[in-house]
Scaffold this active site. Structure first.
Site, PDB file in Angstrom:
ATOM      1  N   ASN A  96     -12.711   5.087   2.846  1.00  0.00           N
ATOM      2  CA  ASN A  96     -11.521   5.249   3.690  1.00  0.00           C
ATOM      3  C   ASN A  96     -11.982   5.954   4.953  1.00  0.00           C
ATOM      4  O   ASN A  96     -12.277   7.154   4.940  1.00  0.00           O
ATOM      5  CB  ASN A  96     -10.442   6.067   2.964  1.00  0.00           C
ATOM      6  CG  ASN A  96      -9.207   6.262   3.826  1.00  0.00           C
ATOM      7  OD1 ASN A  96      -9.287   6.450   5.035  1.00  0.00           O
ATOM      8  ND2 ASN A  96      -8.033   6.225   3.207  1.00  0.00           N
ATOM      9  N   GLU A 124      -7.923   2.099   5.727  1.00  0.00           N
ATOM     10  CA  GLU A 124      -7.352   2.813   6.874  1.00  0.00           C
ATOM     11  C   GLU A 124      -8.144   2.555   8.145  1.00  0.00           C
ATOM     12  O   GLU A 124      -8.507   3.483   8.875  1.00  0.00           O
ATOM     13  CB  GLU A 124      -7.236   4.318   6.593  1.00  0.00           C
ATOM     14  CG  GLU A 124      -5.937   4.705   5.939  1.00  0.00           C
ATOM     15  CD  GLU A 124      -5.571   6.165   6.160  1.00  0.00           C
ATOM     16  OE1 GLU A 124      -4.651   6.430   6.959  1.00  0.00           O
ATOM     17  OE2 GLU A 124      -6.185   7.030   5.520  1.00  0.00           O
ATOM     18  N   ASP A 133      -9.323   3.141  -1.894  1.00  0.00           N
ATOM     19  CA  ASP A 133      -8.639   4.432  -1.962  1.00  0.00           C
ATOM     20  C   ASP A 133      -7.404   4.245  -2.830  1.00  0.00           C
ATOM     21  O   ASP A 133      -6.400   3.702  -2.375  1.00  0.00           O
ATOM     22  CB  ASP A 133      -8.268   4.886  -0.544  1.00  0.00           C
ATOM     23  CG  ASP A 133      -7.481   6.187  -0.533  1.00  0.00           C
ATOM     24  OD1 ASP A 133      -7.270   6.781  -1.612  1.00  0.00           O
ATOM     25  OD2 ASP A 133      -7.058   6.609   0.562  1.00  0.00           O
ATOM     26  N   ASN A 137      -5.694   6.714  -4.103  1.00  0.00           N
ATOM     27  CA  ASN A 137      -4.809   7.856  -3.845  1.00  0.00           C
ATOM     28  C   ASN A 137      -4.275   8.498  -5.122  1.00  0.00           C
ATOM     29  O   ASN A 137      -3.192   9.105  -5.131  1.00  0.00           O
ATOM     30  CB  ASN A 137      -3.659   7.453  -2.922  1.00  0.00           C
ATOM     31  CG  ASN A 137      -3.932   7.839  -1.470  1.00  0.00           C
ATOM     32  OD1 ASN A 137      -4.359   8.959  -1.197  1.00  0.00           O
ATOM     33  ND2 ASN A 137      -3.705   6.915  -0.547  1.00  0.00           N
ATOM     34  N   ASP A 155     -10.992   8.078  -4.480  1.00  0.00           N
ATOM     35  CA  ASP A 155     -11.644   6.796  -4.194  1.00  0.00           C
ATOM     36  C   ASP A 155     -12.383   6.324  -5.441  1.00  0.00           C
ATOM     37  O   ASP A 155     -13.109   7.095  -6.081  1.00  0.00           O
ATOM     38  CB  ASP A 155     -12.607   6.964  -3.020  1.00  0.00           C
ATOM     39  CG  ASP A 155     -11.899   7.522  -1.803  1.00  0.00           C
ATOM     40  OD1 ASP A 155     -11.389   6.719  -1.000  1.00  0.00           O
ATOM     41  OD2 ASP A 155     -11.841   8.770  -1.665  1.00  0.00           O
ATOM     42  N   ASP A 195     -11.590  12.312   6.164  1.00  0.00           N
ATOM     43  CA  ASP A 195     -11.357  13.252   5.067  1.00  0.00           C
ATOM     44  C   ASP A 195     -11.843  12.683   3.732  1.00  0.00           C
ATOM     45  O   ASP A 195     -11.887  13.399   2.729  1.00  0.00           O
ATOM     46  CB  ASP A 195      -9.885  13.674   4.991  1.00  0.00           C
ATOM     47  CG  ASP A 195      -8.914  12.520   5.137  1.00  0.00           C
ATOM     48  OD1 ASP A 195      -9.347  11.373   5.332  1.00  0.00           O
ATOM     49  OD2 ASP A 195      -7.694  12.754   5.047  1.00  0.00           O
ATOM     50  N   HIS A 196     -12.218  11.402   3.714  1.00  0.00           N
ATOM     51  CA  HIS A 196     -12.835  10.763   2.548  1.00  0.00           C
ATOM     52  C   HIS A 196     -14.324  10.563   2.809  1.00  0.00           C
ATOM     53  O   HIS A 196     -14.760  10.476   3.959  1.00  0.00           O
ATOM     54  CB  HIS A 196     -12.223   9.388   2.293  1.00  0.00           C
ATOM     55  CG  HIS A 196     -10.779   9.399   1.939  1.00  0.00           C
ATOM     56  ND1 HIS A 196     -10.310   9.175   0.662  1.00  0.00           N
ATOM     57  CD2 HIS A 196      -9.674   9.571   2.712  1.00  0.00           C
ATOM     58  CE1 HIS A 196      -8.988   9.215   0.649  1.00  0.00           C
ATOM     59  NE2 HIS A 196      -8.575   9.458   1.881  1.00  0.00           N
TER      60      HIS A 196
END
Length: 260
Positions: A7, A34, A147, A149, A221, A250-251
């Site tokens: 991501n 994303e 991802d 989530n 992930d 942030d991933h």
């Protein structure tokens, strides 16, 4: 064959670190989530310059978006609307050996784990249910990555007790992901190679000035495979160091190497 999921949280804004990662890790296939860009503006030329000639994209302006970038030929581009509102959250292909590769970006689900007061949370659960219905009828060798989530196991978060009522680790989300996994006996490749409670975080919030100081990670992930494909998996890696790169997502990327 090395397959990566990441991501990237805006592929154009973070193109430099994507290119750095491709040069250093040299995966055969990169699945992005994303991407946050319409198809016409996707930086395909940058990937082709690095030898990734096959670029399949499903984009959307400013939000969501997924892509599969590959050195090997890809066929049968599918785009499932598991969100039921035409958001760009899935793209699937067939590899030269016949294995399906499905790249998915599951909705985050908002901040409140209650579908009555937070419609986004209900949309997330419905999304996973639609994936489960698809999975139950699946009859071909498949890799499912992206991802999700959801951090399903107590060891998939920095504090199981602290996050039981936080979206991504609530019991209702974990149960939904469990149903998806059981619907086709998916093998969670991360935990196959690093059984719980081994550390395997893939996400750290931007809200912390220094993510390494409090280290409040979650494993959002994932890379899963049907049992026949899982037999060909040889290794799995989480590139935690990428969280400290310049302008990071942030991933961080995850990569599985397969013997095919």
């Amino acid at each position: 064959m090395k397959i990566v999921s990441w991501n990237i949280n805006s592929v154009r804004f973070r193109l430099d670190i994507v290119e750095q990662f491709l040069r250093e890790a040299a995966p055969d296939i990169l699945c992005l989530q994303e991407t946050k860009v319409i198809d016409a503006d996707f930086p395909a030329a940058s990937f082709r310059a690095l030898g990734y000639d096959h670029v399949l994209i499903h984009g959307q302006r400013m939000h969501h978006g997924v892509a599969i970038i590959s050195r090997v030929p890809l066929a049968e581009d599918d785009r499932f609307d598991w969100q039921a509102n035409r958001e760009a959250r899935h793209i699937g292909v067939r590899l030269p050996n016949g294995v399906r590769l499905e790249n998915v970006y599951v909705p985050a689900g908002g901040d409140v784990p209650d579908r009555e007061v937070n419609p986004k949370f209900g949309q997330k659960l419905d999304f996973v249910q639609r994936m489960t219905e698809w999975s139950a009828s699946l009859n071909c060798p498949t890799i499912l990555t992206g991802d999700f989530n959801i951090a399903p196991l107590p060891s998939d978060v920095w504090s199981h007790k602290a996050l039981l009522k936080v979206v991504s680790h609530t019991p209702v989300e974990v149960e939904a992901l469990d149903r998806l996994q059981q619907s086709n006996s998916w093998v969670d490749l991360g935990r196959h190679f690093y059984p719980a409670p081994a550390r395997l975080h893939t996400w750290w919030s931007y809200r912390s000035p220094d993510w390494t100081k409090n280290d409040r990670g979650r494993r959002l992930d994932h890379m899963w495979a049907t049992s026949d494909v899982a037999q060909a998996a040889r290794s799995h890696q989480v590139f935690e160091a990428c969280r400290s790169w310049l302008k990071p997502s942030d991933h961080v990327p995850i990569m599985t190497e397969f013997d095919f």
